[in-house]
Design a protein around this motif. Structure first.
Motif, short mmCIF file in Angstrom:
data_model
loop_
_atom_site.label_atom_id
_atom_site.label_comp_id
_atom_site.label_asym_id
_atom_site.label_seq_id
_atom_site.Cartn_x
_atom_site.Cartn_y
_atom_site.Cartn_z
N THR A 38 0.83 -1.20 0.00
CA THR A 38 0.00 0.00 0.00
C THR A 38 0.87 1.26 0.00
O THR A 38 0.59 2.22 -0.72
CB THR A 38 -0.93 0.00 1.22
N MET A 39 1.93 1.25 0.78
CA MET A 39 2.83 2.39 0.83
C MET A 39 3.55 2.59 -0.51
O MET A 39 3.73 3.73 -0.96
CB MET A 39 3.85 2.20 1.95
N TYR A 42 1.07 4.20 -2.79
CA TYR A 42 0.89 5.59 -2.37
C TYR A 42 2.04 6.46 -2.88
O TYR A 42 1.81 7.56 -3.40
CB TYR A 42 0.80 5.64 -0.84
N LEU A 45 1.72 6.92 -6.71
CA LEU A 45 0.69 7.89 -7.05
C LEU A 45 1.11 9.32 -6.71
O LEU A 45 0.84 10.26 -7.46
CB LEU A 45 -0.62 7.54 -6.34
N ASN A 46 1.80 9.50 -5.58
CA ASN A 46 2.30 10.83 -5.24
C ASN A 46 3.34 11.31 -6.24
O ASN A 46 3.36 12.50 -6.60
CB ASN A 46 2.90 10.83 -3.84
N ASN A 49 1.51 12.41 -9.28
CA ASN A 49 0.81 13.67 -8.99
C ASN A 49 1.78 14.85 -9.05
O ASN A 49 1.46 15.91 -9.62
CB ASN A 49 0.14 13.59 -7.63
#
Length: 125
Positions: A38-39, A42, A45-46, A49
């Motif tokens: 999950t990390m 994350y 995705l960051n 972004n």
């Protein structure tokens, strides 16, 4: 009591409470592995972004003469940059496949094609 017979043989395979502690430990390890995935997602995705925000900022600053020169240059060179990236990624992929086949059984970072690709990209940087 351990001190009743100091010469007694130990039963290393006997687990207390039928191994309930080991099952709990295995479940907690699985939770940590899931949190790690999950990390990783994350962080990916960051990163994406931040890349999009930087592109939007450069696009919005196109009106400025100096910054506009940078964005216009990248826009004009985009076809050549994409061709260069495809060529580089093809070569890195080929080296990763060769590294995985040749060194996969001995070097952990080359054990599968994904890790080999990551290792080659890190070596290139």
């Amino acid at each position: 009591n351990v001190y009743d017979n100091l010469d007694a043989k130990g039963n290393w395979l006997k687990l207390a409470v039928n191994g309930e502690g080991m099952r709990e430990f295995a479940a907690s390890i699985e939770q940590v592995a899931a949190l790690s995935l999950t990390m990783d997602m994350y962080m990916l995705l960051n990163s994406f972004n931040i890349l999009l925000m930087t592109a939007r900022t450069l696009k919005l600053m196109d009106f400025h003469p100096d910054v506009g020169m940078i964005t216009r240059t990248v826009r004009e060179a985009s076809a050549d940059l994409i061709n260069f990236m495809v060529l580089c990624l093809t070569l890195v992929f080929a080296y990763a496949m060769m590294g995985s086949l040749l060194f996969g059984s001995t070097i952990g970072s080359m054990s599968n094609p994904g890790k080999a690709m990551q290792t080659c990209l890190l070596a290139m940087v």
